[in-house]
Design a protein around this motif. Structure first.
Motif, PDB file in Angstrom:
ATOM      1  N   THR A 147       0.804  -1.221   0.000  1.00  0.00           N
ATOM      2  CA  THR A 147      -0.016  -0.036  -0.074  1.00  0.00           C
ATOM      3  C   THR A 147       0.923   1.320  -0.189  1.00  0.00           C
ATOM      4  O   THR A 147       2.095   1.326   0.388  1.00  0.00           O
ATOM      5  CB  THR A 147      -0.848   0.023   1.442  1.00  0.00           C
ATOM      6  OG1 THR A 147       0.007   0.118   2.406  1.00  0.00           O
ATOM      7  CG2 THR A 147      -1.914  -1.109   1.365  1.00  0.00           C
ATOM      8  N   SER A 148       0.229   2.303  -0.436  1.00  0.00           N
ATOM      9  CA  SER A 148       0.959   3.517  -0.673  1.00  0.00           C
ATOM     10  C   SER A 148       1.390   4.118   0.841  1.00  0.00           C
ATOM     11  O   SER A 148       2.646   4.706   0.988  1.00  0.00           O
ATOM     12  CB  SER A 148       0.305   4.615  -1.265  1.00  0.00           C
ATOM     13  OG  SER A 148      -0.788   4.993  -0.588  1.00  0.00           O
ATOM     14  N   VAL A 149       0.404   4.058   1.811  1.00  0.00           N
ATOM     15  CA  VAL A 149       0.971   4.471   3.143  1.00  0.00           C
ATOM     16  C   VAL A 149       2.045   3.588   3.847  1.00  0.00           C
ATOM     17  O   VAL A 149       2.885   3.912   4.412  1.00  0.00           O
ATOM     18  CB  VAL A 149      -0.433   4.577   4.035  1.00  0.00           C
ATOM     19  CG1 VAL A 149      -1.157   5.719   3.623  1.00  0.00           C
ATOM     20  CG2 VAL A 149      -1.121   3.321   4.279  1.00  0.00           C
ATOM     21  N   GLY A 150       2.083   2.441   3.718  1.00  0.00           N
ATOM     22  CA  GLY A 150       2.769   1.479   4.060  1.00  0.00           C
ATOM     23  C   GLY A 150       4.257   1.687   3.484  1.00  0.00           C
ATOM     24  O   GLY A 150       5.269   1.733   4.356  1.00  0.00           O
ATOM     25  N   ARG A 151       4.278   1.723   2.248  1.00  0.00           N
ATOM     26  CA  ARG A 151       5.526   1.958   1.633  1.00  0.00           C
ATOM     27  C   ARG A 151       5.958   3.097   1.742  1.00  0.00           C
ATOM     28  O   ARG A 151       7.236   3.276   1.943  1.00  0.00           O
ATOM     29  CB  ARG A 151       5.453   1.773   0.063  1.00  0.00           C
ATOM     30  CG  ARG A 151       5.054   0.218  -0.275  1.00  0.00           C
ATOM     31  CD  ARG A 151       4.562   0.231  -1.781  1.00  0.00           C
ATOM     32  NE  ARG A 151       4.309  -1.177  -2.474  1.00  0.00           N
ATOM     33  CZ  ARG A 151       4.015  -1.501  -3.209  1.00  0.00           C
ATOM     34  NH1 ARG A 151       3.583  -0.548  -4.288  1.00  0.00           N
ATOM     35  NH2 ARG A 151       3.576  -2.894  -3.756  1.00  0.00           N
ATOM     36  N   THR A 192      10.758   4.524  -4.227  1.00  0.00           N
ATOM     37  CA  THR A 192       9.946   5.484  -3.679  1.00  0.00           C
ATOM     38  C   THR A 192      10.912   6.561  -2.991  1.00  0.00           C
ATOM     39  O   THR A 192      10.565   7.605  -2.975  1.00  0.00           O
ATOM     40  CB  THR A 192       9.142   4.679  -2.562  1.00  0.00           C
ATOM     41  OG1 THR A 192       8.369   3.709  -3.156  1.00  0.00           O
ATOM     42  CG2 THR A 192       8.543   5.465  -1.567  1.00  0.00           C
ATOM     43  N   ARG A 193      11.884   6.128  -2.419  1.00  0.00           N
ATOM     44  CA  ARG A 193      13.062   7.122  -1.944  1.00  0.00           C
ATOM     45  C   ARG A 193      13.260   8.282  -2.895  1.00  0.00           C
ATOM     46  O   ARG A 193      13.395   9.278  -2.535  1.00  0.00           O
ATOM     47  CB  ARG A 193      14.386   6.348  -1.284  1.00  0.00           C
ATOM     48  CG  ARG A 193      13.846   5.504  -0.074  1.00  0.00           C
ATOM     49  CD  ARG A 193      15.144   4.928   0.582  1.00  0.00           C
ATOM     50  NE  ARG A 193      14.948   4.627   1.669  1.00  0.00           N
ATOM     51  CZ  ARG A 193      15.929   3.747   2.626  1.00  0.00           C
ATOM     52  NH1 ARG A 193      16.996   3.306   1.906  1.00  0.00           N
ATOM     53  NH2 ARG A 193      15.540   3.393   3.542  1.00  0.00           N
ATOM     54  N   SER A 198       5.438   7.675  -2.693  1.00  0.00           N
ATOM     55  CA  SER A 198       5.169   6.112  -2.818  1.00  0.00           C
ATOM     56  C   SER A 198       3.796   5.920  -3.769  1.00  0.00           C
ATOM     57  O   SER A 198       3.018   6.993  -4.126  1.00  0.00           O
ATOM     58  CB  SER A 198       4.759   5.253  -1.447  1.00  0.00           C
ATOM     59  OG  SER A 198       3.769   5.507  -0.792  1.00  0.00           O
ATOM     60  N   GLU A 199       3.575   4.616  -4.382  1.00  0.00           N
ATOM     61  CA  GLU A 199       2.461   4.496  -5.174  1.00  0.00           C
ATOM     62  C   GLU A 199       2.179   3.000  -4.843  1.00  0.00           C
ATOM     63  O   GLU A 199       2.697   2.082  -4.613  1.00  0.00           O
ATOM     64  CB  GLU A 199       2.742   4.860  -6.625  1.00  0.00           C
ATOM     65  CG  GLU A 199       3.792   3.857  -7.264  1.00  0.00           C
ATOM     66  CD  GLU A 199       3.987   4.205  -8.868  1.00  0.00           C
ATOM     67  OE1 GLU A 199       3.548   5.230  -8.955  1.00  0.00           O
ATOM     68  OE2 GLU A 199       4.329   3.276  -9.471  1.00  0.00           O
TER      69      GLU A 199
END
Length: 264
Positions: A147-151, A192-193, A198-199
């Motif tokens: 998920t975007s929040v988790g990643r 992501t970094r 993130s997506e």
């Protein structure tokens, strides 16, 4: 996530003593320690002006001299002021108005999630105004890996803490992860970094796409993530635009919590 050093305050030709003093404090909040000559050079001030203002700030406790190096650093008066400011702002109160603006900007659902055990948990959500929009209850959880929040949260962790978190996830009896997934997840987190947000492209839910970015506290520790989610057919064509909006929103909330952007 790797962050760029904050640019020093630019002083205009009409800047007064207060502007110059605040610029000195702002610069030291970013670099932590420097010489008086460094301050003069970075802020474009004469040495005499710089030494005179530094002397006043030291006497007031706003600056102090490091006993080991002789360099300047922020003083005890700054620490007291920072403590009072941090005590007056909490995560939710800082995030809610920013999330409301995200909803107006994107017309999609925006959320705030915090880590809890093996997942991220939504603590605030605002549904987008479109007739068909992503919705879910506050308290709903989302896995870290897909998920975007988790990643966003995982990517913001320093490498050593990320290793610990992934190891904890792998060892959990009900973990959705297995060893064969780790290399791909690490590659996703590295992208992501570099990107800054993130997506999730139909990975958690085939009908939706999401963008996320981390929120940091005053110590630089990631404590939450902000996301925008929408119906996949709408979102997948504008992910870059929305991703940048989410990253800017998360940075604004982080700044309200006392986070100063520095290079990791």
């Amino acid at each position: 996530m790797t962050e760029s050093p904050q640019s020093p305050t630019v002083l205009g030709p009409g800047a007064g003593a207060l502007d110059r003093g605040l610029a000195m404090l702002d610069h030291l909040a970013t670099v932590r320690s420097c010489t008086t000559s460094d301050l003069a050079r970075v802020l474009g001030l004469s040495r005499s002006t710089t030494y005179r203002l530094v002397d006043r700030l030291v006497k007031g406790g706003w600056l102090a001299s490091d006993p080991a190096t002789g360099n300047l650093r922020l003083g005890p008066s700054t620490a007291r002021l920072a403590g009072a400011a941090l005590g007056s702002v909490d995560l939710r109160s800082a995030a809610v108005p920013v999330i409301a603006r995200l909803v107006r900007q994107t017309r999609e659902t925006a959320s705030l999630a915090v880590p809890n055990g093996l997942a991220m948990v939504f603590v605030h959500r605002e549904r987008g105004p479109r007739p068909v929009a992503v919705t879910d209850e506050i308290g709903a959880s989302r896995p870290f890996h897909s998920t975007s929040v988790g990643r966003a949260y995982l990517a913001a962790l320093p490498d050593a803490q990320l290793d610990e978190q992934l190891d904890t996830l792998l060892r959990a009896a009900d973990s959705p992860l297995h060893e064969g997934m780790i290399a791909e997840l690490r590659a996703t987190l590295e992208r992501t970094r570099r990107r800054g947000w993130s997506e999730d492209r139909r990975e958690f839910d085939e009908s939706s796409c999401c963008c996320g970015a981390p929120v940091y506290d005053h110590t630089g520790r990631p404590i939450a993530a902000i996301s925008v989610a929408g119906v996949a057919e709408r979102m997948e064509h504008v992910m870059d635009d929305i991703g940048h909006l989410v990253a800017a929103a998360a940075a604004e909330v982080s700044a309200a919590l006392g986070h100063a952007r520095t290079a990791i």
